[in-house]
Design an enzyme around this catalytic site. Structure first.
Site, short mmCIF file in Angstrom:
data_model
loop_
_atom_site.label_atom_id
_atom_site.label_comp_id
_atom_site.label_asym_id
_atom_site.label_seq_id
_atom_site.Cartn_x
_atom_site.Cartn_y
_atom_site.Cartn_z
N LYS A 81 0.85 -1.21 0.00
CA LYS A 81 0.00 0.00 0.00
C LYS A 81 0.88 1.25 0.00
O LYS A 81 0.64 2.19 -0.76
CB LYS A 81 -0.91 0.05 1.25
N ARG A 158 -9.63 1.00 8.76
CA ARG A 158 -9.25 -0.39 8.99
C ARG A 158 -10.34 -1.15 9.75
O ARG A 158 -10.19 -2.34 9.99
CB ARG A 158 -7.99 -0.40 9.84
N ARG A 192 11.08 -6.15 4.60
CA ARG A 192 10.96 -4.69 4.52
C ARG A 192 12.11 -4.01 5.26
O ARG A 192 12.47 -4.38 6.37
CB ARG A 192 9.62 -4.28 5.14
N ARG A 236 11.17 -2.47 11.01
CA ARG A 236 10.11 -2.05 11.94
C ARG A 236 10.00 -3.07 13.07
O ARG A 236 10.09 -4.27 12.83
CB ARG A 236 8.77 -1.98 11.19
N ARG A 247 -0.98 -9.56 12.68
CA ARG A 247 -1.56 -8.45 11.89
C ARG A 247 -2.39 -9.01 10.73
O ARG A 247 -3.43 -8.46 10.38
CB ARG A 247 -0.44 -7.54 11.37
#
Ligand code: ADP
Length: 301
Positions: A81, A158, A192, A236, A247
């Protein structure tokens, strides 16, 4: 508005004059009596909507001016996203507002919310609707003060309640629902990397799913950082295997219904990512009817 008119699927409210930031200031005032409850149910007839709508419509009458596009990106953690929203933001000159970034900024600020948020985020849970709407309202208000118009939201809404709140105060033009094969999502989150200096997002994962049982294969090349970022990469805290899986579970439970919310309103554009950025970006532009915009930008460069 030129962009907007070309995106025929996107436009449901091109003529609606509004200023999202102004509306969100009403929203936050309306929300304040609820601020102690994170799980209060939303009653569209008797709750927030009916209380804030008169004020919002009053504001619309007072300020009849055009606005820029108001888009939302939906999709599981790791789907990309942020990558595509930020590229569209650069292309169209519309702010990319990621609520995850707002949460991380708050975490880093050692403000009063910081330790509460850290616990929630590091467990892969959702922050309460009230806190997230508060952070978003402030961001929109700050943007409005700088003359921003329109937005590409990433990570909001969300929950169905967040979607109802947003729908109650403004008209979202388009919701782009990014989809990626499940096998790739975890690897994308674990791969990531973020530049601690410029905030750029990169990925070291090389995803190579072989064709199997009639399902096509998929290859996603890593997204390497430029040399100036290479020594400053961080991960992160919530991109660990256990937290990413949590998640993903929360997305299924809380955010999948948001897809239905927009689908039933005819605002959802489903987009299956065919591979990495190089392959997917032109196809996304095509789906949004924005190829001309990119041609114009490269011609001007
Ligand atoms: P993801 O990669 O899971 O999409 P984000 O960067 O969007 O992650 O968000 C990071 C975290 O910030 C989330 O796990 C959640 O704790 C919090 N958060 C972000 N946006 C919202 C939201 N709209 N509602 C509740 N919590 C949110």
């Amino acid at each position: 508005m030129a962009v907007l008119s070309r995106c025929s699927r996107a436009v449901t409210a091109a003529t609606t004059p509004n200023a999202a930031a102004a509306k969100f200031s009403y929203l936050i005032r309306a929300l304040s009596p609820f601020s102690s409850s994170s799980s209060s149910t939303f009653d569209a007839d008797n709750g927030l909507n009916s209380r804030i709508k008169p004020a919002v419509f009053g504001a619309l009458k007072r300020e009849p001016k055009d606005r820029n596009v108001q888009w939302v990106f939906l999709g599981c953690p790791g789907v990309g996203k942020g990558t595509y929203a930020s590229r569209l933001s650069d292309l169209l000159g519309i702010p990319h507002i990621a609520t995850g970034d707002l949460v991380r900024d708050e975490l880093a600020s050692s403000g009063p919310l910081s330790s509460q948020l850290k616990e929630i985020v590091n467990q892969g849970k959702l922050v309460s609707d009230e806190i997230i709407v508060d952070l978003l309202s402030k961001r929109l208000e700050a943007g409005e003060a700088k003359g921003e118009s329109g937005f590409i939201l990433d990570g909001f809404p969300r929950t169905v309640r967040q979607a109802e709140i947003l729908e109650g105060v403004t008209d979202i033009d388009l919701v782009i629902n990014l989809k990626l094969r499940e096998e790739a999502l975890l690897a994308k989150c674990l791969g990531r990397r973020i530049c601690s200096e410029c905030g750029g997002n990169y990925n070291v994962a090389c995803i190579d799913i072989k064709a199997e049982n009639g399902k096509p294969g998929m290859y996603m090349a890593p997204l390497p950082p430029p040399p100036q970022c290479a020594s400053k990469l961080i991960t992160r805290a919530d991109d660990t295997e256990e937290v990413v899986k949590q998640r993903l579970r929360i997305y299924q439970a809380m955010t999948l219904p948001v897809e239905d919310f927009y689908r039933s309103r005819g605002k959802l554009l489903e987009f299956d990512l065919p591979g990495g950025v190089r392959e997917s970006w032109p196809k996304l532009l095509h789906a949004l009817n924005l190829e001309d915009e990119e041609d114009k930008q490269s011609a001007a460069a």
